[in-house]
Design a protein around this motif. Structure first.
Motif, PDB file in Angstrom:
ATOM      1  N   TYR A 501       0.828  -1.217   0.000  1.00  0.00           N
ATOM      2  CA  TYR A 501       0.000   0.000   0.000  1.00  0.00           C
ATOM      3  C   TYR A 501       0.859   1.263   0.000  1.00  0.00           C
ATOM      4  CZ  TYR A 501       0.685  -0.663   5.093  1.00  0.00           C
ATOM      5  OH  TYR A 501       1.218  -0.880   6.350  1.00  0.00           O
ATOM      6  N   MET A 502       2.067   1.150  -0.585  1.00  0.00           N
ATOM      7  CA  MET A 502       2.970   2.280  -0.772  1.00  0.00           C
ATOM      8  C   MET A 502       3.262   2.449  -2.262  1.00  0.00           C
ATOM      9  SD  MET A 502       3.864   3.547   2.320  1.00  0.00           S
ATOM     10  CE  MET A 502       5.575   4.101   2.401  1.00  0.00           C
ATOM     11  N   GLY A 503       3.691   3.673  -2.627  1.00  0.00           N
ATOM     12  CA  GLY A 503       3.924   3.973  -4.031  1.00  0.00           C
ATOM     13  C   GLY A 503       5.390   4.039  -4.408  1.00  0.00           C
ATOM     14  N   LYS A 504       5.668   4.648  -5.567  1.00  0.00           N
ATOM     15  CA  LYS A 504       7.025   4.699  -6.101  1.00  0.00           C
ATOM     16  C   LYS A 504       7.880   5.730  -5.370  1.00  0.00           C
ATOM     17  CE  LYS A 504       8.050   6.192 -10.180  1.00  0.00           C
ATOM     18  NZ  LYS A 504       9.239   6.969  -9.803  1.00  0.00           N
ATOM     19  N   TYR A 505       9.160   5.599  -5.549  1.00  0.00           N
ATOM     20  CA  TYR A 505      10.104   6.564  -4.994  1.00  0.00           C
ATOM     21  C   TYR A 505      10.216   7.762  -5.933  1.00  0.00           C
ATOM     22  CZ  TYR A 505      11.763   3.488  -1.270  1.00  0.00           C
ATOM     23  OH  TYR A 505      11.840   2.720  -0.134  1.00  0.00           O
ATOM     24  N   VAL A 506      10.289   8.948  -5.351  1.00  0.00           N
ATOM     25  CA  VAL A 506      10.400  10.184  -6.118  1.00  0.00           C
ATOM     26  C   VAL A 506      11.498  11.049  -5.494  1.00  0.00           C
ATOM     27  CG1 VAL A 506       9.220  12.282  -6.882  1.00  0.00           C
ATOM     28  CG2 VAL A 506       7.975  10.116  -6.795  1.00  0.00           C
ATOM     29  N   LYS A 507      12.298  11.671  -6.347  1.00  0.00           N
ATOM     30  CA  LYS A 507      13.377  12.521  -5.840  1.00  0.00           C
ATOM     31  C   LYS A 507      12.797  13.793  -5.240  1.00  0.00           C
ATOM     32  CE  LYS A 507      17.247  12.768  -8.109  1.00  0.00           C
ATOM     33  NZ  LYS A 507      18.321  13.137  -9.101  1.00  0.00           N
ATOM     34  N   VAL A 517       3.873   8.014   0.098  1.00  0.00           N
ATOM     35  CA  VAL A 517       2.934   7.475   1.078  1.00  0.00           C
ATOM     36  C   VAL A 517       1.526   7.820   0.612  1.00  0.00           C
ATOM     37  CG1 VAL A 517       2.148   7.558   3.470  1.00  0.00           C
ATOM     38  CG2 VAL A 517       4.603   7.713   2.948  1.00  0.00           C
ATOM     39  N   ILE A 518       0.703   6.809   0.427  1.00  0.00           N
ATOM     40  CA  ILE A 518      -0.660   7.045  -0.050  1.00  0.00           C
ATOM     41  C   ILE A 518      -1.602   7.341   1.110  1.00  0.00           C
ATOM     42  CG2 ILE A 518      -2.672   6.009  -1.183  1.00  0.00           C
ATOM     43  CD1 ILE A 518       0.727   4.898  -2.249  1.00  0.00           C
ATOM     44  N   TYR A 519      -1.479   6.580   2.178  1.00  0.00           N
ATOM     45  CA  TYR A 519      -2.367   6.735   3.329  1.00  0.00           C
ATOM     46  C   TYR A 519      -1.573   7.293   4.508  1.00  0.00           C
ATOM     47  CZ  TYR A 519      -5.095   3.351   0.561  1.00  0.00           C
ATOM     48  OH  TYR A 519      -5.777   2.693  -0.444  1.00  0.00           O
ATOM     49  N   GLU A 520      -1.577   8.594   4.663  1.00  0.00           N
ATOM     50  CA  GLU A 520      -0.801   9.232   5.723  1.00  0.00           C
ATOM     51  C   GLU A 520      -1.207   8.723   7.111  1.00  0.00           C
ATOM     52  OE1 GLU A 520       1.727  11.155   5.513  1.00  0.00           O
ATOM     53  OE2 GLU A 520       1.740  11.757   3.398  1.00  0.00           O
ATOM     54  N   ALA A 523       0.748   5.511   8.065  1.00  0.00           N
ATOM     55  CA  ALA A 523       2.171   5.501   7.715  1.00  0.00           C
ATOM     56  C   ALA A 523       3.055   4.987   8.846  1.00  0.00           C
ATOM     57  CB  ALA A 523       2.619   6.901   7.305  1.00  0.00           C
ATOM     58  N   SER A 524       2.604   5.088  10.079  1.00  0.00           N
ATOM     59  CA  SER A 524       3.441   4.664  11.203  1.00  0.00           C
ATOM     60  C   SER A 524       3.320   3.161  11.422  1.00  0.00           C
ATOM     61  CB  SER A 524       3.022   5.403  12.474  1.00  0.00           C
ATOM     62  OG  SER A 524       1.667   5.138  12.778  1.00  0.00           O
ATOM     63  N   PRO A 525       4.385   2.526  11.922  1.00  0.00           N
ATOM     64  CA  PRO A 525       4.368   1.064  12.108  1.00  0.00           C
ATOM     65  C   PRO A 525       3.216   0.568  12.969  1.00  0.00           C
ATOM     66  CG  PRO A 525       6.590   1.916  12.344  1.00  0.00           C
ATOM     67  CD  PRO A 525       5.698   3.107  12.253  1.00  0.00           C
ATOM     68  N   GLU A 526       2.856   1.343  13.991  1.00  0.00           N
ATOM     69  CA  GLU A 526       1.783   0.876  14.878  1.00  0.00           C
ATOM     70  C   GLU A 526       0.417   0.896  14.193  1.00  0.00           C
ATOM     71  OE1 GLU A 526       2.519   5.277  15.796  1.00  0.00           O
ATOM     72  OE2 GLU A 526       3.704   3.470  15.409  1.00  0.00           O
ATOM     73  N   LYS A 527       0.311   1.598  13.062  1.00  0.00           N
ATOM     74  CA  LYS A 527      -0.962   1.648  12.334  1.00  0.00           C
ATOM     75  C   LYS A 527      -0.896   0.854  11.026  1.00  0.00           C
ATOM     76  CE  LYS A 527      -2.506   6.081  14.211  1.00  0.00           C
ATOM     77  NZ  LYS A 527      -2.966   7.459  13.891  1.00  0.00           N
TER      78      LYS A 527
END
Length: 558
Positions: A501-507, A517-520, A523-527
């Motif tokens: 559920y993550m996207g591509k890398y961008v400079k 990060v699609i779902y802010e 984004a944290s490990p506990e979530k």
């Protein structure tokens, strides 16, 4: 075979009523005293169900899996789904969702009123039983154990409050329906225009048998081990028959860099030999939005999916001899990858828009791949064409493929690999036909490498099955198979991987590459996303359980 729009036939057979109770009434608008008079009545009745066949233009069918990421988090996969109180809460156990089964069984109860021979009637009985098999297959995939109903019901029918039948027993009934269809439907080429044939039934039977055979193998808690080999063998036999028929072949013209993409965007598929069943679309008769809506779908492939592609030497990133950069620009990610990468994922090489006079625009800046309409940065290219004649809201006429020979080949290879009977000749007839289309090296029985990135399924899996599963993931991507595959392989835990559920890398402005990060909020490990085994099945609405205690127990965990 050409299936045209038959909704007008459905309108001629209106079975709706205003009572919302579950399966409580017989069809109301069909006059039994005047209808069941000739074989043509059976044909007319069957016509109404042709609009339940797949539309064949699915490209965002994997948003409930590790392949694709919808803009709004999938509530079921993110543990936010609550048990409905009534079927109407989510539409999975409603009068409408059971209505087709009620109507199909109404036919089964009445068709013998027609004064005709079995030879005249059974081809239409076969169509009805085929459609019933489709309905029940969806039911057991969703709920597991369900009531099996095969007769006309009234408000006084005891069956309305009957017990659930174990999933494996329902599957046997489904297979019996499909075997009847194989026996009585006409051979391919002998069917009337716009109607089913034996090959379509064989293909669906193979799909059902592979699904159930592997589901029982990996869900050992069900105790259905005795059914596994027989189901897998039926899947192998049905697909062997389709392969031996020589009716079908993988579409390829010698252009591996475009053939896979062009397969889906060609407008007229009436002569396409890869289509076991194609769906005809035509201006003002039947149209779709599959081509246009990908530009504003707010969806895209996941990073995990983009990373799963092999390199052109037939090896993954952990074993390839090719230079590989997976976390930088799109061009670097696509370099030396399986050509399906660029045919499934939009890159700077393919046009983003096209004008009537032939002018094209491209995404030239890598950071521009990530935007609101594709927050992952990996745009879905399957069925996407910038052709202005198709890039119109709900006016697409590109034909669909309801059942595709590529799936037949994948079923054959997987079933035989699971049985332990697969040979190199089998691989050459199946997986390697798909690889030849895109110019990839053949798959060998002895894989020759170990991929440190192979998924951790939670059980041991042979290298060959690892690669067959990879091939299936890529070839059928977006067509709606992936979540069912994860369920039958008991692989829900793969959805816990954040790369799903993550996207591509961008400079960034700092010159470093940062992952999208699609779902802010998650984004944290506990979530992070967590899988619960109860999600292999949906729950039965509590209102249904209260009305009919024989449906108890509720599905595990719910």
């Amino acid at each position: 075979m050409k299936i045209q729009y038959l909704l007008y036939m459905a309108a001629a057979l209106s079975f709706t009523s205003c009572n919302d109770a579950f399966l409580d009434r017989s069809p109301q608008s069909l006059n039994d005293e005047t209808f069941w008079k000739s074989v043509s009545d059976l044909k007319t009745f069957a016509n109404a169900f042709y609009n339940t066949l797949p539309g064949g233009v699915t490209n965002l069918g994997d948003e409930d899996s590790d392949n694709q990421i919808p803009f709004v988090p999938n509530s079921f996969l993110w543990g936010q789904y609550t048990v409905p109180t009534e079927g109407s809460d989510d539409g999975r156990w409603t009068k409408a969702s059971w209505q087709n089964i009620r109507q199909l069984n109404y036919f089964m109860t009445h068709y013998k009123r027609v004064n005709a021979s079995e030879e005249e009637m059974n081809p239409y009985v076969a169509e009805i039983r085929f459609f019933r098999a489709l309905e029940y297959f969806e039911k057991i995939q969703t709920f597991g154990d369900v009531p099996w109903l095969e007769s006309e019901l009234t408000i006084d029918s005891e069956e309305l409050y009957g017990n659930k039948m174990p999933r494996n027993e329902v599957a046997k009934k489904i297979v019996q329906d499909l075997e009847f269809a194989v026996e009585w439907l006409p051979e391919k080429g002998k069917e009337e225009n716009n109607r089913l044939n034996k090959d379509i039934a064989r293909h669906v039977m193979a799909r059902v048998c592979l699904n159930e055979g592997t589901y029982y193998k990996y869900h050992k808690e069900l105790g259905y081990d005795a059914d596994v080999v027989g189901l897998l063998q039926k899947a192998a036999d049905a697909t062997d028959a389709l392969i031996a028929s020589s009716h079908y072949e993988i579409y390829k013209t010698g252009h591996p860099e475009t053939d896979y993409y062009n397969l889906f965007v060609m407008e007229d598929k009436s002569s396409l030999k890869e289509a076991i069943l194609y769906i005809d679309y035509a201006t003002a008769l039947r149209e779709h939005n599959a081509c246009h809506w990908l530009r504003n779908a707010k969806s895209g492939w996941s990073k995990d999916f983009a990373d799963c592609f092999l390199y052109t030497d037939g090896k993954p990133a952990s074993a390839t001899s090719k230079a590989h950069v997976r976390n930088k620009t799109m061009a670097e990610e696509a370099q030396d990858r399986d050509p399906r990468f660029k045919q499934l994922i939009l890159t700077g090489d393919a046009p983003y828009t096209m004008t009537v006079d032939g002018g094209m625009t491209f995404i030239t800046k890598d950071e521009d791949f990530v935007r609101a309409d594709c927050p992952s940065g990996y745009w879905v290219r399957k069925y996407f064409t910038p052709d202005p004649s198709q890039d119109i809201e709900a006016k697409g006429t590109i034909d669909g493929i309801a059942y595709r020979y590529a799936e037949t080949l994948l079923v054959n290879a997987e079933a035989k690999a699971e049985l332990g009977t697969i040979t190199q000749e089998d691989l050459d007839k199946t997986i390697n036909q798909l690889r030849k289309r895109v110019g990839m090296p053949d798959l060998k029985l002895a894989i020759g490498f170990v991929d440190s990135d192979w998924p951790n399924w939670g059980y041991d899996l042979s290298p060959l099955l690892q690669e067959i599963r990879r091939e299936r993931r890529v070839e059928l991507a977006g067509e709606g198979f992936r979540f069912a595959d994860l369920k039958r392989w008991k692989a829900g835990k793969l959805l816990e991987n954040s790369q799903t559920y993550m996207g591509k890398y961008v400079k960034g402005e700092d010159g470093q590459f940062h992952q999208t990060v699609i779902y802010e909020n998650y984004a944290s490990p506990e979530k992070a996303r967590k899988w619960d085994d109860k999600m292999y099945l949906y729950p039965i609405p509590t209102g249904e359980l209260q009305r009919n205690p024989n449906l108890l127990p509720q599905n595990p965990g719910w």
